[in-house]
Motif scaffolding. Structure first.
Motif, mmCIF file in Angstrom:
data_model
loop_
_atom_site.group_PDB
_atom_site.id
_atom_site.type_symbol
_atom_site.label_atom_id
_atom_site.label_comp_id
_atom_site.label_asym_id
_atom_site.label_seq_id
_atom_site.Cartn_x
_atom_site.Cartn_y
_atom_site.Cartn_z
ATOM 1 N N PHE A 39 0.843 -1.199 0.000
ATOM 2 C CA PHE A 39 0.000 0.000 0.000
ATOM 3 C C PHE A 39 0.879 1.250 0.000
ATOM 4 O O PHE A 39 0.573 2.223 -0.684
ATOM 5 C CB PHE A 39 -0.942 0.012 1.216
ATOM 6 N N LYS A 40 1.986 1.206 0.767
ATOM 7 C CA LYS A 40 2.885 2.368 0.837
ATOM 8 C C LYS A 40 3.512 2.658 -0.518
ATOM 9 O O LYS A 40 3.668 3.818 -0.883
ATOM 10 C CB LYS A 40 4.015 2.116 1.845
ATOM 11 N N VAL A 41 3.934 1.611 -1.220
ATOM 12 C CA VAL A 41 4.621 1.849 -2.500
ATOM 13 C C VAL A 41 3.646 1.818 -3.678
ATOM 14 O O VAL A 41 4.048 2.029 -4.807
ATOM 15 C CB VAL A 41 5.794 0.851 -2.739
ATOM 16 N N GLY A 42 2.364 1.591 -3.411
ATOM 17 C CA GLY A 42 1.364 1.651 -4.467
ATOM 18 C C GLY A 42 1.470 0.506 -5.461
ATOM 19 O O GLY A 42 1.440 0.732 -6.680
ATOM 20 N N ASN A 43 1.607 -0.709 -4.964
ATOM 21 C CA ASN A 43 1.732 -1.861 -5.853
ATOM 22 C C ASN A 43 0.434 -2.683 -5.862
ATOM 23 O O ASN A 43 0.256 -3.599 -5.058
ATOM 24 C CB ASN A 43 2.934 -2.719 -5.422
ATOM 25 N N ALA A 44 -0.466 -2.338 -6.789
ATOM 26 C CA ALA A 44 -1.760 -3.029 -6.867
ATOM 27 C C ALA A 44 -1.587 -4.480 -7.314
ATOM 28 O O ALA A 44 -2.327 -5.360 -6.866
ATOM 29 C CB ALA A 44 -2.695 -2.290 -7.822
ATOM 30 N N ASP A 45 -0.624 -4.735 -8.169
ATOM 31 C CA ASP A 45 -0.411 -6.115 -8.653
ATOM 32 C C ASP A 45 -0.151 -7.048 -7.478
ATOM 33 O O ASP A 45 -0.705 -8.146 -7.401
ATOM 34 C CB ASP A 45 0.807 -6.185 -9.592
ATOM 35 N N TYR A 46 0.712 -6.617 -6.574
ATOM 36 C CA TYR A 46 1.049 -7.470 -5.435
ATOM 37 C C TYR A 46 -0.148 -7.635 -4.510
ATOM 38 O O TYR A 46 -0.389 -8.727 -3.987
ATOM 39 C CB TYR A 46 2.242 -6.882 -4.668
ATOM 40 N N LEU A 47 -0.900 -6.565 -4.318
ATOM 41 C CA LEU A 47 -2.061 -6.655 -3.422
ATOM 42 C C LEU A 47 -3.096 -7.627 -3.989
ATOM 43 O O LEU A 47 -3.724 -8.375 -3.241
ATOM 44 C CB LEU A 47 -2.656 -5.271 -3.192
ATOM 45 N N LEU A 48 -3.239 -7.641 -5.296
ATOM 46 C CA LEU A 48 -4.191 -8.587 -5.908
ATOM 47 C C LEU A 48 -3.625 -10.005 -5.877
ATOM 48 O O LEU A 48 -4.342 -10.957 -5.554
ATOM 49 C CB LEU A 48 -4.515 -8.159 -7.342
ATOM 50 N N ALA A 49 -2.331 -10.144 -6.163
ATOM 51 C CA ALA A 49 -1.731 -11.490 -6.209
ATOM 52 C C ALA A 49 -1.678 -12.142 -4.830
ATOM 53 O O ALA A 49 -1.708 -13.370 -4.722
ATOM 54 C CB ALA A 49 -0.314 -11.402 -6.794
ATOM 55 N N SER A 50 -1.608 -11.329 -3.775
ATOM 56 C CA SER A 50 -1.497 -11.889 -2.428
ATOM 57 C C SER A 50 -2.856 -12.068 -1.761
ATOM 58 O O SER A 50 -2.940 -12.444 -0.597
ATOM 59 C CB SER A 50 -0.587 -11.011 -1.554
ATOM 60 N N LEU A 51 -3.897 -11.785 -2.518
ATOM 61 C CA LEU A 51 -5.267 -11.982 -2.043
ATOM 62 C C LEU A 51 -5.728 -13.372 -2.490
ATOM 63 O O LEU A 51 -5.415 -13.804 -3.605
ATOM 64 C CB LEU A 51 -6.128 -10.895 -2.684
ATOM 65 N N HIS A 52 -6.459 -14.065 -1.621
ATOM 66 C CA HIS A 52 -6.935 -15.394 -2.003
ATOM 67 C C HIS A 52 -7.787 -15.291 -3.271
ATOM 68 O O HIS A 52 -8.608 -14.380 -3.391
ATOM 69 C CB HIS A 52 -7.750 -16.011 -0.863
ATOM 70 N N PRO A 53 -7.601 -16.196 -4.236
ATOM 71 C CA PRO A 53 -8.329 -16.102 -5.509
ATOM 72 C C PRO A 53 -9.844 -15.965 -5.333
ATOM 73 O O PRO A 53 -10.504 -15.275 -6.126
ATOM 74 C CB PRO A 53 -7.971 -17.407 -6.230
ATOM 75 N N SER A 54 -10.388 -16.571 -4.284
ATOM 76 C CA SER A 54 -11.839 -16.494 -4.084
ATOM 77 C C SER A 54 -12.287 -15.092 -3.700
ATOM 78 O O SER A 54 -13.486 -14.801 -3.702
ATOM 79 C CB SER A 54 -12.269 -17.484 -2.999
ATOM 80 N N LYS A 55 -11.352 -14.215 -3.338
ATOM 81 C CA LYS A 55 -11.704 -12.854 -2.908
ATOM 82 C C LYS A 55 -11.350 -11.803 -3.951
ATOM 83 O O LYS A 55 -11.672 -10.634 -3.773
ATOM 84 C CB LYS A 55 -10.946 -12.485 -1.618
ATOM 85 N N ARG A 56 -10.667 -12.225 -5.018
ATOM 86 C CA ARG A 56 -10.141 -11.212 -5.947
ATOM 87 C C ARG A 56 -11.246 -10.443 -6.648
ATOM 88 O O ARG A 56 -11.063 -9.269 -6.986
ATOM 89 C CB ARG A 56 -9.199 -11.838 -6.971
ATOM 90 N N ALA A 57 -12.395 -11.094 -6.842
ATOM 91 C CA ALA A 57 -13.483 -10.408 -7.546
ATOM 92 C C ALA A 57 -14.005 -9.215 -6.756
ATOM 93 O O ALA A 57 -14.552 -8.272 -7.341
ATOM 94 C CB ALA A 57 -14.617 -11.392 -7.822
ATOM 95 N N SER A 58 -13.808 -9.253 -5.432
ATOM 96 C CA SER A 58 -14.353 -8.153 -4.626
ATOM 97 C C SER A 58 -13.383 -6.978 -4.519
ATOM 98 O O SER A 58 -13.687 -5.967 -3.908
ATOM 99 C CB SER A 58 -14.699 -8.657 -3.220
ATOM 100 N N GLU A 59 -12.206 -7.116 -5.111
ATOM 101 C CA GLU A 59 -11.220 -6.034 -5.053
ATOM 102 C C GLU A 59 -10.902 -5.620 -6.475
ATOM 103 O O GLU A 59 -10.766 -6.461 -7.346
ATOM 104 C CB GLU A 59 -9.946 -6.563 -4.367
#
Ligand SMILES: [Zn+2]
Ligand SMILES: [Zn+2]
Length: 154
Positions: A39-59
């Motif tokens: 979040f500090k460095v603004g890396n959306a790719d990492y935030l999505l990749a580190s989210l469980h696949p079942s939750k990615r649709a909500s982000e």
């Protein structure tokens, strides 16, 4: 220089290793810290990749990028952890993260749940907890490491 997550390590030797993909976070806490740093460095790719696949649709990338622009994260404090060690399949981390949004100082106090699949820790979901009350002798929200009363004397 401390990592964004507050560890006494350079970013590249701490969360940077996980965000760059050169290593997998070994514990739930390490993943949690690296998501804060993302979040500090603004890396959306990492935030999505580190989210469980079942939750990615909500982000969405758009909402993450909007939050990078509007929210300045100030400091992270890990309050407790349960399981989440290497070799385990689930864990919980309770943390508080302080932020500034415009003139407002806020906090996210959450108990997050993580799961480990194929050696990879992933953020599953979390429960929001009531905001912590900071006393004047508590560490300041801004991440200075000083007591609140020393950091922002009235
Ligand atoms: Zn870190
Ligand atoms: Zn301060």
């Amino acid at each position: 220089m401390n990592c964004y997550c507050g560890e006494d390590l350079a970013f590249r030797d701490c969360c940077g290793r996980y965000i760059s993909g050169s290593q997998l976070a070994p514990t739930a806490e390490a993943l949690m810290r690296s998501r804060y740093s993302a979040f500090k460095v603004g890396n959306a790719d990492y935030l999505l990749a580190s989210l469980h696949p079942s939750k990615r649709a909500s982000e969405s990338r758009e909402s993450l990028e909007q939050s990078f622009a509007n929210t300045q994260w100030c400091s992270l404090r890990i309050l407790s952890r349960r399981n989440g060690q290497s070799g385990q399949t689930a864990g919980e981390v309770e943390f508080v993260a302080f932020y500034r949004s415009g003139e407002e100082i806020g906090q996210l106090h959450e108990r997050s749940r993580f799961v480990c699949e194929n050696n990879q820790w992933l953020y599953s979901d979390g429960d929001m907890l009531p905001a912590l009350k900071l006393g004047r002798n508590d560490e300041c929200w801004c991440g200075s490491g000083l007591k609140l009363k020393k950091c922002h004397p009235d």
